[in-house]
Motif scaffolding. Structure first.
Motif, short mmCIF file in Angstrom:
data_model
loop_
_atom_site.label_atom_id
_atom_site.label_comp_id
_atom_site.label_asym_id
_atom_site.label_seq_id
_atom_site.Cartn_x
_atom_site.Cartn_y
_atom_site.Cartn_z
N ASN A 228 0.84 -1.20 0.00
CA ASN A 228 0.00 0.00 0.00
C ASN A 228 0.87 1.25 0.00
OD1 ASN A 228 -2.42 -1.50 0.10
ND2 ASN A 228 -2.24 -1.71 2.31
N ASP A 237 -2.47 -3.89 -1.92
CA ASP A 237 -3.04 -4.91 -1.05
C ASP A 237 -4.45 -4.55 -0.58
OD1 ASP A 237 -0.80 -6.56 -1.11
OD2 ASP A 237 0.08 -5.71 0.70
N LYS A 238 -4.69 -3.29 -0.26
CA LYS A 238 -6.00 -2.93 0.30
C LYS A 238 -7.12 -3.23 -0.68
CE LYS A 238 -5.50 2.02 -0.84
NZ LYS A 238 -5.42 3.39 -0.25
N THR A 239 -6.85 -3.09 -1.98
CA THR A 239 -7.84 -3.47 -2.99
C THR A 239 -7.90 -4.98 -3.15
OG1 THR A 239 -7.41 -1.39 -4.15
CG2 THR A 239 -8.61 -3.09 -5.35
N LEU A 241 -7.50 -7.21 -0.93
CA LEU A 241 -8.26 -7.82 0.16
C LEU A 241 -9.75 -7.84 -0.15
CD1 LEU A 241 -6.47 -6.33 3.31
CD2 LEU A 241 -6.31 -8.67 2.42
N THR A 261 4.02 -8.67 -0.59
CA THR A 261 2.78 -8.21 0.00
C THR A 261 2.88 -8.13 1.51
OG1 THR A 261 0.43 -8.79 0.28
CG2 THR A 261 1.95 -10.62 0.01
N GLU A 263 0.15 -8.83 3.02
CA GLU A 263 -0.98 -9.71 3.31
C GLU A 263 -0.71 -11.13 2.79
OE1 GLU A 263 -3.32 -8.64 5.16
OE2 GLU A 263 -3.04 -6.46 5.04
#
Length: 276
Positions: A228, A237-239, A241, A261, A263
């Motif tokens: 991010n 990453d936020k998208t 997820l 990442t 995540e």
């Protein structure tokens, strides 16, 4: 466990998961616990940040200071290794709201003891002048076949600098940007040192898709960061997820096979779902 280069070169493997600063959701970033957690959650590679202490020991820490991870507003490299080893790390990615843990700042040697034979490691040097020294440490610890070193290669001067380093036995990954206008020139430059992988940025994913065969012919895997941060553009990453197919899936279809990442668990779950 196979050699890092052989693992990356295997075109039948699943996309590789790189845990950024270790799997730090549940363990302090860049800690021994974060490395163990990366292994536990199914990451293939752990990314670690390397620095050198005031008395010449290699240790792991991202920031210039210890403020975020330990609440000490002082340059990390002004401490001796004994002083660093006495400092407790804050949980996860730190900050004043995070609790202090029992984890201490690790040395590179401690990290390599864990990594060797269990997971690969991307060693991100905060001073590229440490290239030869870090490679020597990896050889001493019998971990040379499990790690890579990397730096930017976009100019003749940068290429010549890499060639001058003594990193025998350690894989080299280039860091380059590919644009529609310059991709052939960049690839011609990289062909002189034949990196096994490239941590890349790009102007448009279409540039990568249109040149997939050129990357294959060069036996150079493509690594992308979905962290991010601004440099990741829309590929974050936020998208992922929310819609992993839109981010990780689209990048895979374009030819990306290595993902750094924050995540790793979510990416591993997505890959398992794709295999089902």
């Amino acid at each position: 466990m196979t050699h890092y280069v052989d693992y990356i070169a295997d075109q039948k493997r699943d996309p590789a998961i790189v845990a950024h600063r270790g799997a730090w959701h549940g363990a302090p970033e860049n800690s021994l616990a974060a490395i163990e957690r990366a292994i536990a959650v199914g990451a293939d590679v752990v990314e670690l940040d390397i620095r050198k202490s005031a008395d010449g020991e290699l240790f792991i820490m991202h920031d210039d200071t210890l403020l975020r991870m330990a609440g000490i507003d002082r340059d990390a490299e002004t401490f001796t290794i004994a002083e660093l080893r006495a400092i407790a790390l804050r949980e996860d990615d730190g900050g004043e709201h995070r609790a202090t843990t029992d984890q201490r700042i690790p040395t590179l040697k401690q990290a390599l003891e864990i990594i060797r034979g269990r997971i690969f490691a991307d060693l991100d040097l905060k001073d590229r002048g440490l290239f030869s020294e870090v490679a020597a440490c990896a050889r001493e610890m019998n971990a040379a076949s499990y790690v890579d070193l990397k730096t930017r290669v976009m100019t003749r001067e940068e290429l010549d600098w890499v060639r001058a380093q003594n990193i025998d036995g350690v894989a080299f990954m280039a860091m380059s940007k590919f644009t529609a206008e310059s991709i052939h020139e960049t690839m011609a430059l990289l062909s002189e040192i034949r990196p096994f992988m490239c941590e890349m940025r790009f102007d448009s994913l279409e540039t990568i898709k249109a040149n997939r065969q050129m990357f294959r012919d060069a036996n150079m895997a493509l690594w992308t960061n979905t962290l991010n941060m601004e440099a990741s553009g829309e590929w974050v990453d936020k998208t992922a997820l929310i819609d992993p197919g839109r981010i990780w899936g689209t990048l895979m279809e374009a030819g990306v096979s290595v993902f750094q990442t924050d995540e790793p668990e979510a990416l591993n779950a997505y890959l398992e779902a794709r295999r089902a």
